[in-house]
Design an enzyme around this catalytic site. Structure first.
Site, mmCIF file in Angstrom:
data_model
loop_
_atom_site.group_PDB
_atom_site.id
_atom_site.type_symbol
_atom_site.label_atom_id
_atom_site.label_comp_id
_atom_site.label_asym_id
_atom_site.label_seq_id
_atom_site.Cartn_x
_atom_site.Cartn_y
_atom_site.Cartn_z
ATOM 1 N N ASP A 112 33.753 30.106 51.539
ATOM 2 C CA ASP A 112 33.087 29.037 50.816
ATOM 3 C C ASP A 112 32.175 28.271 51.783
ATOM 4 O O ASP A 112 31.398 28.899 52.498
ATOM 5 C CB ASP A 112 34.136 28.142 50.134
ATOM 6 C CG ASP A 112 33.532 27.097 49.214
ATOM 7 O OD1 ASP A 112 33.158 27.453 48.080
ATOM 8 O OD2 ASP A 112 33.427 25.923 49.634
ATOM 9 N N HIS A 302 36.737 33.556 43.187
ATOM 10 C CA HIS A 302 36.359 32.852 44.416
ATOM 11 C C HIS A 302 37.544 32.662 45.359
ATOM 12 O O HIS A 302 37.365 32.577 46.577
ATOM 13 C CB HIS A 302 35.773 31.493 44.034
ATOM 14 C CG HIS A 302 35.261 30.697 45.193
ATOM 15 N ND1 HIS A 302 34.171 31.083 45.932
ATOM 16 C CD2 HIS A 302 35.695 29.536 45.743
ATOM 17 C CE1 HIS A 302 33.941 30.193 46.882
ATOM 18 N NE2 HIS A 302 34.860 29.248 46.795
#
Length: 331
Positions: A112, A302
């Protein structure tokens, strides 16, 4: 973490106190030192499935809570400049921690926002970083011309609209207590309402109307959720959102790197094929900037680090061994 090889430590880095996890393998001489950098809304513990694995491989592992998170300092903006949360500042703080720990070379991995940090750190400190890997986050080249986030969202990345919301100042107005932090974290880690209501929309941001509807996440058990809530309640969510307010500051600082757009270190990129924001097509031109690139992927959202840890670790192991970090290797 319930692992005697891992200690909780602090260090003062360029004027601010950082908390970090320091993992020491059982071997006398570690093969190398690996730094792992988390993103949003995460913490150092987000790498909990990778830290023991890398220790078992014989690496020393260092995992900081980044500025604004957990037990690391969380300077407010204003009165402090937003540059404190820039990618250059994060890169410089990593370099300082490596220096304090006596690590002249490190392997640097990120997820991220941590993925963006490792790309830029490899450019700001190429002498320090020997190898790079990123989970989910593709490389983004440095641009000579500034493109505002609003224009990016209107153009080719409409699913980055959430970043406008996170930067707006609205989110901390309704995520401002231990209860709302708990609901927020459950929703960000996949928890939904009774009718499938979601908390996070890539194009819109955090849907305040759904925050009380969110039920438990399958990715965070009760003990881990309690830990996240406690850590996020230390400073609140405001400081973590400053990372989304740095686009102009990052561009201004990175003009110094505009002629150094190539990441020359051996690099691994692990794509999460079901990531709703960092989509696979965003990585299609990475070879242009990273000549020594290895690609891999996992069928995950994610949160690949905790959703598919065995697969992520297997990819890491194969790549690290291919880079010479086998049983007898050293850096």
């Amino acid at each position: 973490m319930d692992d005697t090889r891992i200690s909780s430590k602090t260090a003062i880095l360029n004027g601010y106190t950082y908390h970090y996890l320091d993992g020491t393998p059982d071997t006398k001489t570690p093969k190398a030192t690996v730094f792992l950098i988390h993103g949003w809304p995460d913490l150092s513990i987000g790498w909990r499935n990778q830290i023991p694995f890398l220790l078992d491989m014989g690496f020393r592992v260092v995992v900081p809570d980044m500025l604004g998170y957990g037990r690391t300092d969380a300077p407010k903006v204003p009165p402090n400049p937003v540059n404190l949360y820039s990618l250059k500042r994060a890169s410089d703080d990593i370099a300082e921690l490596a220096k304090q720990l006596g690590a002249p070379k490190i392997i640097l991995g990120g997820h991220d926002w941590g993925g963006m940090v490792v790309w830029r750190a490899a450019q700001w400190h190429p002498e320090l970083i020997s190898h790079v890997f990123s989970v989910c986050t593709p490389y983004a080249p440095i641009q000579k011309q500034y493109l505002a986030l609003e224009d990016l969202v209107k153009g080719r990345l409409p699913h980055f609209g959430y970043q406008l919301h996170l930067a707006s100042g609205e989110v901390e107005e309704f995520i401002n207590s231990e209860e709302t932090i708990r609901q927020f974290l459950k929703g960000m880690y996949g928890g939904t309402g009774p009718n499938g209501e979601v908390l996070f929309d890539p194009a819109k941001g955090i849907l305040a109307e759904n925050i009380q509807k969110v039920r438990d996440s399958r990715l965070l058990d009760e003990k881990m959720l309690d830990y996240y809530v406690k850590e996020y309640s230390r400073s609140g969510i405001h400081s973590t959102l400053n990372w989304y307010r740095t686009r102009k500051a990052n561009w201004e600082e990175e003009l110094a790197l505009v002629d150094k757009n190539v990441v020359s270190q051996p690099t691994l990129f692990i794509q999460a094929t079901h990531d709703s924001v960092l989509k696979p097509e965003m990585s299609k031109e990475m070879e242009k900037y990273i000549p020594n690139l290895t690609r891999s992927e996992v069928a995950a959202s994610h949160w690949a680090l905790i959703q598919k840890p065995e697969e992520v670790n297997s990819i890491l192991k194969k790549w690290l061994e291919g880079q010479g970090f086998g049983i007898r290797s050293s850096l």
